[in-house]
Design an enzyme around this catalytic site. Structure first.
Site, PDB file in Angstrom:
ATOM      1  N   GLU A 129       0.852  -1.193   0.000  1.00 38.49           N
ATOM      2  CA  GLU A 129       0.000   0.000   0.000  1.00 38.49           C
ATOM      3  C   GLU A 129       0.887   1.243   0.000  1.00 38.49           C
ATOM      4  O   GLU A 129       1.830   1.355   0.771  1.00 38.49           O
ATOM      5  CB  GLU A 129      -0.928  -0.019   1.220  1.00 38.49           C
ATOM      6  N   ASP A 181      -7.723   1.822  -8.179  1.00 41.52           N
ATOM      7  CA  ASP A 181      -8.221   3.139  -8.598  1.00 41.52           C
ATOM      8  C   ASP A 181      -8.454   3.112 -10.114  1.00 41.52           C
ATOM      9  O   ASP A 181      -7.565   2.715 -10.862  1.00 41.52           O
ATOM     10  CB  ASP A 181      -7.201   4.219  -8.228  1.00 41.52           C
ATOM     11  N   LYS A 227      -9.729   9.003 -16.732  1.00 43.26           N
ATOM     12  CA  LYS A 227      -9.314   9.883 -17.833  1.00 43.26           C
ATOM     13  C   LYS A 227      -8.240   9.199 -18.687  1.00 43.26           C
ATOM     14  O   LYS A 227      -7.297   8.611 -18.138  1.00 43.26           O
ATOM     15  CB  LYS A 227      -8.756  11.200 -17.282  1.00 43.26           C
TER      16      LYS A 227
HETATM   17  N1  SAM Z   1      -7.921  -3.117  -2.168  1.00 45.80           N
HETATM   18  C1  SAM Z   1      -8.713  -2.348  -1.235  1.00 45.80           C
HETATM   19  C2  SAM Z   1     -10.168  -2.735  -1.346  1.00 45.80           C
HETATM   20  O1  SAM Z   1     -10.524  -3.433  -2.298  1.00 45.80           O
HETATM   21  O2  SAM Z   1     -10.948  -2.392  -0.469  1.00 45.80           O
HETATM   22  C3  SAM Z   1      -8.508  -0.848  -1.438  1.00 45.80           C
HETATM   23  C4  SAM Z   1      -9.043  -0.281  -2.716  1.00 45.80           C
HETATM   24  S1  SAM Z   1      -8.655   1.462  -2.930  1.00 45.80           S
HETATM   25  C5  SAM Z   1      -9.789   1.994  -4.092  1.00 45.80           C
HETATM   26  C6  SAM Z   1      -7.151   1.393  -3.865  1.00 45.80           C
HETATM   27  C7  SAM Z   1      -5.915   1.375  -2.987  1.00 45.80           C
HETATM   28  O3  SAM Z   1      -4.771   1.192  -3.815  1.00 45.80           O
HETATM   29  C8  SAM Z   1      -5.710   2.665  -2.227  1.00 45.80           C
HETATM   30  O4  SAM Z   1      -5.498   2.387  -0.862  1.00 45.80           O
HETATM   31  C9  SAM Z   1      -4.456   3.280  -2.875  1.00 45.80           C
HETATM   32  O5  SAM Z   1      -3.697   4.055  -1.991  1.00 45.80           O
HETATM   33  C10 SAM Z   1      -3.726   2.033  -3.345  1.00 45.80           C
HETATM   34  N2  SAM Z   1      -2.809   2.266  -4.468  1.00 45.80           N
HETATM   35  C11 SAM Z   1      -3.101   2.919  -5.616  1.00 45.80           C
HETATM   36  N3  SAM Z   1      -2.030   2.948  -6.425  1.00 45.80           N
HETATM   37  C12 SAM Z   1      -1.047   2.283  -5.775  1.00 45.80           C
HETATM   38  C13 SAM Z   1       0.301   1.982  -6.086  1.00 45.80           C
HETATM   39  N4  SAM Z   1       0.859   2.386  -7.242  1.00 45.80           N
HETATM   40  N5  SAM Z   1       1.028   1.269  -5.199  1.00 45.80           N
HETATM   41  C14 SAM Z   1       0.486   0.881  -4.019  1.00 45.80           C
HETATM   42  N6  SAM Z   1      -0.790   1.148  -3.666  1.00 45.80           N
HETATM   43  C15 SAM Z   1      -1.546   1.841  -4.523  1.00 45.80           C
END
Ligand code: SAM
Length: 213
Positions: A69, A118, A122
């Protein structure tokens, strides 16, 4: 994801190096020593508050899990869950998924999970999607031949994009569900986002894609 500023997060992370492995420690090629066994290692990139990896670690004690994370203020919630669960087969790593090759040797990871990544809707942000080809290339680099990426999302656009990305990369789609919770899939461990979105009646999409030699 909306981030709540937690100025104390760094201090808490640093106080628990046995759970959140310090970025500065020499982990690459040493994960089996860290876990103290030779069990396969599965990682979740973007683990959020850690509900999925903690549940998976409880369900599968013979698999080692690493939750990755990016944000300190988020991974501290995963730390709380991990400390409460007392699962020896789970560690956390507070790093950017795009730097994975700094932390894992080729073949060290058996499987990759992406959950509710995420969506970056876009077009100019396509390269940030965790299923973009440069990320697929990273995952392939970490795994032995035939490694798999298991992916769940509620976002139809991201799911369609990702299936196309897996296929254009030459991966084999082993499993696709357009409605996971009304499918015959067994042993699903819900993520925190999955609980939230499915409670609102949203469909959950799931796929398993395998790298081909
Ligand atoms: N996996 C969890 C769930 O399904 O409930 C969290 C989903 S949340 C929408 C996406 C998570 O991915 C966020 O906590 C974000 O900080 C993390 N994240 C996004 N890009 C990342 C990256 N390049 N490396 C590590 N974590 C990342």
């Amino acid at each position: 994801m909306r981030l709540r500023n937690k100025p104390w997060a760094r201090e808490k992370i640093d106080a628990h190096p046995q759970y959140i492995i310090p970025e500065s420690s020499n982990v690459k090629g040493h994960w089996h020593d860290i876990f103290g066994n030779n069990n396969p290692i599965h990682i979740e990139v973007g683990t959020g508050k850690g509900q999925f990896v903690t549940g998976m670690a409880k369900q599968n004690p013979d698999i080692n899990y690493i939750g990755i994370e990016l944000y300190e203020s988020v991974i501290v919630s995963a730390l709380d869950l991990l400390m409460e669960a007392e699962v020896p087969n789970l560690k956390l790593l507070n790093v950017d998924g795009s730097d994975l090759l700094n932390y894992f040797e080729k073949g060290e990871v058996k499987q990759v999970y992406l959950n509710f990544s995420d969506p970056w809707p876009k077009t100019r942000h396509t390269k940030r999607r965790l299923t973009y080809k440069s990320f697929l290339n990273l995952y392939e680099e970490l795994m032995p031949e035939g490694g798999e990426v298991h992916f769940k999302t509620d976002n139809q656009g991201l799911f369609e994009y990702s299936l196309k990305s897996f296929s254009e990369y030459g991966m084999m789609l082993k499993y696709v569900s357009l409605d996971l919770h009304n499918s015959e899939f067994e042993g699903n461990v819900m993520t925190e986002y999955e609980e939230k979105f499915s409670a609102k009646g949203q469909r959950i999409y799931r796929s398993e894609a395998k790298f081909q030699p």
